[in-house]
Design an enzyme around this catalytic site. Structure first.
Site, mmCIF file in Angstrom:
data_model
loop_
_atom_site.group_PDB
_atom_site.id
_atom_site.type_symbol
_atom_site.label_atom_id
_atom_site.label_comp_id
_atom_site.label_asym_id
_atom_site.label_seq_id
_atom_site.Cartn_x
_atom_site.Cartn_y
_atom_site.Cartn_z
ATOM 1 N N HIS A 101 0.846 -1.206 0.000
ATOM 2 C CA HIS A 101 0.000 0.000 0.000
ATOM 3 C C HIS A 101 0.873 1.245 0.000
ATOM 4 C CE1 HIS A 101 0.523 0.941 4.366
ATOM 5 N NE2 HIS A 101 0.522 -0.377 4.532
ATOM 6 N N ASP A 103 -0.387 4.425 0.858
ATOM 7 C CA ASP A 103 -0.793 5.428 1.830
ATOM 8 C C ASP A 103 -0.018 5.220 3.134
ATOM 9 O OD1 ASP A 103 -2.365 2.999 2.290
ATOM 10 O OD2 ASP A 103 -3.393 4.167 3.837
ATOM 11 N N ASP A 134 6.709 1.347 6.192
ATOM 12 C CA ASP A 134 5.310 0.923 6.113
ATOM 13 C C ASP A 134 4.514 1.897 5.254
ATOM 14 O OD1 ASP A 134 2.845 -0.243 6.615
ATOM 15 O OD2 ASP A 134 2.681 0.552 8.645
ATOM 16 N N GLU A 169 -4.957 1.568 3.110
ATOM 17 C CA GLU A 169 -4.807 0.516 4.109
ATOM 18 C C GLU A 169 -4.747 1.087 5.518
ATOM 19 O OE1 GLU A 169 -3.045 -2.316 6.855
ATOM 20 O OE2 GLU A 169 -2.162 -0.414 6.230
ATOM 21 N N GLU A 170 -3.984 2.156 5.698
ATOM 22 C CA GLU A 170 -3.857 2.733 7.034
ATOM 23 C C GLU A 170 -5.170 3.347 7.517
ATOM 24 O OE1 GLU A 170 -1.456 1.918 8.610
ATOM 25 O OE2 GLU A 170 0.431 2.006 7.508
#
Length: 470
Positions: A101, A103, A134, A169-170
């Site tokens: 991801h 984001d 991440d 995702e976050e």
């Protein structure tokens, strides 16, 4: 045709030589503040998606590359932009879906960062910046591995590839399930690699084989129709803060373990992991005791947790001699692998209702569920992945449990039940994902990229007669 050994060596060499370019591209991605949370500029998430799409286009291997979003079920909104690229498999070879991801988490208090969060900074063999680990490093592990495969084998290889780089995702992956449904044909694969987890340490690779689920909700506690003077009525009238504190305290035993009937634990052996390692990796200072019972990794991997992650109440600067009428808190429960998140939430709600003090009125809203994950480690793809990790890191990989949650994996399992899912990552225990001074260990990234490139080569070389389905 070149020998399999020569192919693998060529891919390794291309991957190694491509590390500087991959790190440079990672730096460019980190500079884009792609926070998908409400209240942040969605144009930055779009800009990040466009940058990732350009990287995918630049590979020259995909039949199509698109930026797409899907509806958020139950709302009039659409999700944040994701990148989807695909090429069809040839000559009976398998198809691999590569997920990451683009984001990132919000920065939080920027004063806690040692360098600007969106300016990638190298210190001590690590790259610091929000998203450096991440999960923009996961994005670049995929891009870099595909570059290496293409450089070594050319664009005419047989492996089918789908690249799915999510954009929210976050922020909860609210449109994820709909996105899978909308693009099921393009995403369908024999093997799915989710590059959003971690490793045992900065030298030892891991396959994540268990993940806890998550049940998250907001609870409001009300004891008064309106605020009242604490001097005039305190001592006779329970204020909402007092009731909330007493209610929350019932969620834990004195040793810090969860005291909610109906929250299950999983029984499984765990590797040796010392309290000294816990203190080092978690930042637990001397004098503060760990909580819970059982082995440390059993507490982290296999037992439930309850954490208060937010509270709406009068702030310190706005404190006054007032009895608060209502307090709201956000509660996040990590659910042991094997228990449904909805079942865990029901147990939590029943507990809180039963223990409400002084007849306080409690209500619940904004409930989110995400089930945990247990990997079937008997599949052929798991064995191939272990071989690739061993070759890429030079160290035997370990099977890892993770205390965190990746709720969308249950959506992948539901939509693609025949696929083998491999959860990997580029993070090490000191990456501080979601925290100030998030960072990527450069050597870990190098090994991860090489390992994934070797995995792609092994799958491309896999003979159709040996079977390519889960």
């Amino acid at each position: 045709m070149t020998s399999e050994y020569t192919r693998a060596q060529a891919v390794r060499e291309a991957a190694t030589n491509g590390i500087p370019a991959a790190l440079a591209d990672l730096g460019s991605l980190v500079r884009i503040p792609s926070v998908a949370f409400p209240g942040f500029d969605p144009a930055e998430v779009r800009r990040s998606a466009e940058a990732v799409a350009a990287l995918a286009e630049g590979l020259g291997i995909f039949d199509s590359v698109q930026i797409s979003d899907s509806a958020i079920p139950g709302t009039d909104e659409r999700g944040m932009p994701a990148v989807l690229a695909s090429r069809a498999a040839r000559n009976g070879r398998p198809t691999i879906l590569l997920y990451a991801h683009h984001d990132v988490q919000p920065v939080g208090d920027e004063a806690l960062w040692d360098s600007p969060p969106f300016e990638p900074t190298v210190r001590g063999g690590r790259i610091y910046g929000r998203g450096a680990a991440d999960d923009k490093a996961g994005v670049m592990a995929h891009i870099g591995a595909l570059r290496a495969l293409t450089e070594a084998l050319g664009t005419d290889f047989d492996l089918g590839v789908a690249l799915f780089i999510e954009g929210e995702e976050e922020a909860g992956s609210r449109s994820f399930a709909q996105f899978l449904s909308d693009h099921a044909d393009a995403l369908r694969a024999d093997v799915i690699v989710v590059a959003d987890s971690g490793n045992w340490d900065d030298r030892t690779p891991a396959l994540t084989v268990t993940l806890r689920g998550n049940a998250r909700f907001t609870m409001s506690v009300r004891t008064l129709d309106h605020a009242s003077h604490s001097g005039m009525f305190g001592g006779a009238v329970p204020d909402a803060m007092m009731a909330t504190v007493k209610l929350l305290a019932t969620l834990w035993n004195d040793d810090g373990s969860v005291a909610v009937e109906g929250l299950h634990s999983r029984v499984a052996e765990t590797p040796e992991y010392t309290e000294e390692t816990l203190r080092d990796e978690a930042g637990l200072p001397t004098g503060v005791s760990p909580i819970g019972t059982g082995s440390i990794l059993d507490r982290i991997w296999n037992q439930p947790t309850v954490t208060v992650t937010g509270i709406d109440a009068p702030s310190v600067v706005n404190a006054s001699n007032t009895l608060s009428p209502e307090v709201s808190v956000v509660i996040s429960s990590r659910v042991a692998p094997g228990q449904k998140a909805q079942q865990a939430y029901a147990a939590l709600e029943a507990h809180l209702q039963a223990h409400s003090p002084y007849g306080a009125q409690i209500s619940f809203r904004d409930v989110d569920f995400g089930d945990g994950f247990l990997v079937d480690t008997s599949g052929w793809a798991v064995q191939v992945a272990r071989e690739a990790l061993h070759e890429g890191y030079g160290v035997e990989p370990v099977d890892l449990g993770v205390g965190g949650s990746i709720p969308f994996i249950s959506d992948l399992v539901r939509e693609f039940p025949e696929a083998q899912i491999l959860v990997t990552g580029v993070e090490d225990p000191h990456a501080r994902a979601h925290s100030p001074n998030e960072s990527l260990h450069i050597e870990t990234f190098r090994h991860a990229l090489i390992s994934e490139a070797l995995l792609l080569e092994k799958l491309d070389a896999r003979e159709p007669a040996s079977g390519n389905t889960a």
